[in-house]
Scaffold this motif. Sequence first.
Motif, PDB file in Angstrom:
ATOM      1  N   GLY A  59      50.156 -67.933  44.760  1.00  0.00           N
ATOM      2  CA  GLY A  59      48.975 -67.087  44.921  1.00  0.00           C
ATOM      3  C   GLY A  59      47.791 -67.942  45.294  1.00  0.00           C
ATOM      4  N   GLN A  60      46.758 -67.314  45.831  1.00  0.00           N
ATOM      5  CA  GLN A  60      45.568 -68.045  46.221  1.00  0.00           C
ATOM      6  C   GLN A  60      44.794 -68.509  44.997  1.00  0.00           C
ATOM      7  OE1 GLN A  60      43.635 -65.203  48.868  1.00  0.00           O
ATOM      8  NE2 GLN A  60      44.431 -66.294  50.639  1.00  0.00           N
ATOM      9  N   ASN A  61      43.845 -69.427  45.198  1.00  0.00           N
ATOM     10  CA  ASN A  61      42.994 -69.874  44.102  1.00  0.00           C
ATOM     11  C   ASN A  61      42.280 -68.673  43.485  1.00  0.00           C
ATOM     12  OD1 ASN A  61      43.639 -72.577  44.527  1.00  0.00           O
ATOM     13  ND2 ASN A  61      41.927 -72.924  45.912  1.00  0.00           N
ATOM     14  N   GLY A  62      42.283 -68.623  42.148  1.00  0.00           N
ATOM     15  CA  GLY A  62      41.644 -67.516  41.465  1.00  0.00           C
ATOM     16  C   GLY A  62      42.522 -66.305  41.268  1.00  0.00           C
ATOM     17  N   THR A 197      65.069 -74.371  32.116  1.00  0.00           N
ATOM     18  CA  THR A 197      64.262 -73.297  32.680  1.00  0.00           C
ATOM     19  C   THR A 197      62.910 -73.883  33.099  1.00  0.00           C
ATOM     20  OG1 THR A 197      65.336 -71.688  31.234  1.00  0.00           O
ATOM     21  CG2 THR A 197      63.243 -71.041  32.218  1.00  0.00           C
ATOM     22  N   ILE A 198      62.419 -73.492  34.277  1.00  0.00           N
ATOM     23  CA  ILE A 198      61.190 -74.071  34.812  1.00  0.00           C
ATOM     24  C   ILE A 198      60.275 -72.968  35.331  1.00  0.00           C
ATOM     25  CG2 ILE A 198      60.186 -75.645  36.516  1.00  0.00           C
ATOM     26  CD1 ILE A 198      62.855 -77.108  36.646  1.00  0.00           C
ATOM     27  N   LEU A 199      58.984 -73.084  35.014  1.00  0.00           N
ATOM     28  CA  LEU A 199      57.934 -72.311  35.682  1.00  0.00           C
ATOM     29  C   LEU A 199      57.077 -73.312  36.434  1.00  0.00           C
ATOM     30  CD1 LEU A 199      58.569 -70.424  33.026  1.00  0.00           C
ATOM     31  CD2 LEU A 199      56.582 -69.200  33.881  1.00  0.00           C
ATOM     32  N   PHE A 200      56.881 -73.063  37.719  1.00  0.00           N
ATOM     33  CA  PHE A 200      56.347 -74.077  38.618  1.00  0.00           C
ATOM     34  C   PHE A 200      55.297 -73.456  39.514  1.00  0.00           C
ATOM     35  CE2 PHE A 200      57.065 -76.404  42.738  1.00  0.00           C
ATOM     36  CZ  PHE A 200      56.610 -77.648  42.332  1.00  0.00           C
ATOM     37  N   VAL A 201      54.035 -73.883  39.355  1.00  0.00           N
ATOM     38  CA  VAL A 201      52.958 -73.408  40.220  1.00  0.00           C
ATOM     39  C   VAL A 201      52.771 -74.390  41.365  1.00  0.00           C
ATOM     40  CG1 VAL A 201      50.464 -73.103  40.405  1.00  0.00           C
ATOM     41  CG2 VAL A 201      51.696 -72.070  38.514  1.00  0.00           C
ATOM     42  N   SER A 202      52.748 -73.873  42.577  1.00  0.00           N
ATOM     43  CA  SER A 202      52.561 -74.750  43.731  1.00  0.00           C
ATOM     44  C   SER A 202      51.993 -73.955  44.892  1.00  0.00           C
ATOM     45  CB  SER A 202      53.885 -75.395  44.146  1.00  0.00           C
ATOM     46  OG  SER A 202      53.721 -76.204  45.290  1.00  0.00           O
ATOM     47  N   LEU A 218      50.947 -63.629  42.532  1.00  0.00           N
ATOM     48  CA  LEU A 218      49.781 -63.059  41.865  1.00  0.00           C
ATOM     49  C   LEU A 218      48.644 -62.916  42.859  1.00  0.00           C
ATOM     50  CD1 LEU A 218      49.722 -65.112  38.522  1.00  0.00           C
ATOM     51  CD2 LEU A 218      50.694 -62.840  38.895  1.00  0.00           C
ATOM     52  N   GLU A 219      47.852 -61.849  42.685  1.00  0.00           N
ATOM     53  CA  GLU A 219      46.675 -61.643  43.532  1.00  0.00           C
ATOM     54  C   GLU A 219      45.612 -60.923  42.713  1.00  0.00           C
ATOM     55  OE1 GLU A 219      46.441 -60.624  48.032  1.00  0.00           O
ATOM     56  OE2 GLU A 219      46.336 -58.705  46.981  1.00  0.00           O
ATOM     57  N   HIS A 220      44.434 -61.528  42.653  1.00  0.00           N
ATOM     58  CA  HIS A 220      43.314 -60.958  41.892  1.00  0.00           C
ATOM     59  C   HIS A 220      43.718 -60.607  40.464  1.00  0.00           C
ATOM     60  CE1 HIS A 220      41.192 -60.964  45.634  1.00  0.00           C
ATOM     61  NE2 HIS A 220      41.918 -60.005  46.175  1.00  0.00           N
ATOM     62  N   THR A 231      61.873 -64.293  50.259  1.00  0.00           N
ATOM     63  CA  THR A 231      61.174 -63.038  50.508  1.00  0.00           C
ATOM     64  C   THR A 231      59.729 -63.105  50.039  1.00  0.00           C
ATOM     65  OG1 THR A 231      63.231 -61.779  50.283  1.00  0.00           O
ATOM     66  CG2 THR A 231      61.173 -60.558  50.035  1.00  0.00           C
ATOM     67  N   ILE A 232      59.504 -63.666  48.859  1.00  0.00           N
ATOM     68  CA  ILE A 232      58.157 -63.684  48.292  1.00  0.00           C
ATOM     69  C   ILE A 232      57.244 -64.639  49.052  1.00  0.00           C
ATOM     70  CG2 ILE A 232      56.803 -64.124  46.216  1.00  0.00           C
ATOM     71  CD1 ILE A 232      58.584 -61.605  46.152  1.00  0.00           C
ATOM     72  N   THR A 233      57.744 -65.811  49.447  1.00  0.00           N
ATOM     73  CA  THR A 233      56.892 -66.741  50.196  1.00  0.00           C
ATOM     74  C   THR A 233      56.563 -66.193  51.588  1.00  0.00           C
ATOM     75  OG1 THR A 233      58.865 -68.011  50.878  1.00  0.00           O
ATOM     76  CG2 THR A 233      57.642 -68.809  48.959  1.00  0.00           C
ATOM     77  N   GLU A 234      57.488 -65.490  52.195  1.00  0.00           N
ATOM     78  CA  GLU A 234      57.201 -64.878  53.490  1.00  0.00           C
ATOM     79  C   GLU A 234      56.159 -63.766  53.333  1.00  0.00           C
ATOM     80  OE1 GLU A 234      60.968 -63.658  55.027  1.00  0.00           O
ATOM     81  OE2 GLU A 234      61.481 -65.653  55.783  1.00  0.00           O
ATOM     82  N   TYR A 235      56.265 -63.012  52.260  1.00  0.00           N
ATOM     83  CA  TYR A 235      55.268 -61.963  51.991  1.00  0.00           C
ATOM     84  C   TYR A 235      53.896 -62.587  51.728  1.00  0.00           C
ATOM     85  CZ  TYR A 235      53.133 -57.895  49.699  1.00  0.00           C
ATOM     86  OH  TYR A 235      52.309 -56.862  49.348  1.00  0.00           O
ATOM     87  N   TYR A 236      53.885 -63.722  51.013  1.00  0.00           N
ATOM     88  CA  TYR A 236      52.634 -64.445  50.742  1.00  0.00           C
ATOM     89  C   TYR A 236      52.001 -64.906  52.056  1.00  0.00           C
ATOM     90  CZ  TYR A 236      49.546 -68.064  48.762  1.00  0.00           C
ATOM     91  OH  TYR A 236      48.475 -68.847  48.420  1.00  0.00           O
ATOM     92  N   LEU A 237      52.829 -65.424  52.961  1.00  0.00           N
ATOM     93  CA  LEU A 237      52.324 -65.830  54.277  1.00  0.00           C
ATOM     94  C   LEU A 237      51.716 -64.640  55.001  1.00  0.00           C
ATOM     95  CD1 LEU A 237      52.137 -67.907  56.625  1.00  0.00           C
ATOM     96  CD2 LEU A 237      54.423 -67.149  57.308  1.00  0.00           C
ATOM     97  N   GLN A 238      52.390 -63.507  54.934  1.00  0.00           N
ATOM     98  CA  GLN A 238      51.867 -62.297  55.562  1.00  0.00           C
ATOM     99  C   GLN A 238      50.515 -61.919  54.971  1.00  0.00           C
ATOM    100  OE1 GLN A 238      54.504 -58.907  55.463  1.00  0.00           O
ATOM    101  NE2 GLN A 238      52.807 -57.461  55.437  1.00  0.00           N
ATOM    102  N   LYS A 239      50.395 -61.977  53.648  1.00  0.00           N
ATOM    103  CA  LYS A 239      49.140 -61.633  52.992  1.00  0.00           C
ATOM    104  C   LYS A 239      48.023 -62.585  53.399  1.00  0.00           C
ATOM    105  CE  LYS A 239      48.622 -59.077  49.989  1.00  0.00           C
ATOM    106  NZ  LYS A 239      48.128 -57.676  49.995  1.00  0.00           N
ATOM    107  N   GLN A 240      48.347 -63.886  53.495  1.00  0.00           N
ATOM    108  CA  GLN A 240      47.333 -64.862  53.896  1.00  0.00           C
ATOM    109  C   GLN A 240      46.813 -64.577  55.296  1.00  0.00           C
ATOM    110  OE1 GLN A 240      49.667 -68.489  52.945  1.00  0.00           O
ATOM    111  NE2 GLN A 240      47.881 -69.117  51.772  1.00  0.00           N
TER     112      GLN A 240
END
Length: 412
Positions: A59-62, A197-202, A218-220, A231-240
């Motif tokens: 997700g974007q900053n914030g 198990t890993i949770l990884f922010v990048s 995440l968004e707002h 699928t999710i990273t491609e959707y994120y690219l679309q949103k950006q």
Amino acid sequence: MSSDVMISAQGIGKAYALNASPLRQMLAQFRPARRTDDFWALRPLDLTVRRGEVIGVIGQNGSGKSTLLQLLCNTLNPSCGKVQVNGRLAALLELGAGFNLDFTGWENIRLSAALYGLSHAETEQKIGAIAAFADIGDFIDKPVKTYSSGMFVRLAFAVIANIDADILVIDEALAVGDVFFTQKCMRFLQSFAEKGTILFVSHDSASVVSLCNRAILLEHGMLLADGDPKTITEYYLQKQYFHQQPQTEQAPVKTGDSAVNQGEFGLKGLSVQTVSVLDSAGEPVFQLHGATSLCLNIQIMAHQDTAHPLVGFSLKDRLGQVMFGGNSADAQGHLPALQAGQSLQVEFDLTVPGLTLGDYMISVAVGEGNARNHLMHHWIHDAYALHSTLTVQSGMLEIPVDRMRHHLLSTL
């Protein structure tokens, strides 16, 4: 909580009171209450993390990524909801968090190990391996307030890598490390992922795709999407791209969950009509058997006058990792201006290296502008499929060796 559920978060959220007096802020820690003027850093959400999952949080900053991880690690009190953790959780959150700046590296290792529940004997047994993993030389004898940001990360990561954790939570910390240490950490995470198990922010979509088996967006402060990383990273690219484009009547890009499985997006002032891959004889290619020369043909149509059309492509493996790509600007090819209703065929002559056995997809796009600054009119994920039959001995690509030489050197 089921034995395979490592983290269960139910309705967790975090709000901050705006324009509240210090007294009200203090009381809110003991009696959380929703106010209409609260700022919600993270809207209430449910999240279940199961054993063996490697989850990329993007997700974007914030957008609420760090807030979510802090709530899951219990370093931040939620305004609502509850979190249950099953197993030992080790976290690398804010840079230097958990370290005493006046303590030496050795002392902070012992402090951190104690906070994670290790006994004195267990700590002394592991302290050598921690120091070796950190590899900061004599600085381990000095107070950590003298450390660079990279040294902070080295020591902090070395600790969480050696305390036999069941769950690792990492928040963008690897972004400040040098390339050699970052590669060491990625190798460790890939090994840990086989049993933990890993949770990884990048912000690096390639790392999320290569390392994770699940991703959330995440968004707002809201959980927007949850699914497989590609699928999710491609959707994120679309949103950006969508947020960067001017909002005009020509922007039919949909938002929300219904858009996650869409294979394309853009303003549609230009559109991709056909995509084909041909061999030297002009025949369609669907299988690759090693390094070869191919021609990628992309036909576009203009639905509005366009002064500077731009056409690009990328080839990705089945996980969505980009192997290589290019565009008409990089190829030093000047495309002509187009009038509404005109079509243009763009041909890229490629020398494709030998790709390891598996399935590959070509994504194509057409925009207006240049490679650095452009409007995205039409992006198609997975526009053309290829299958490679080659078995590569090492790595993902086979690069032909043109010539090998050897020289016997005399001994002293």
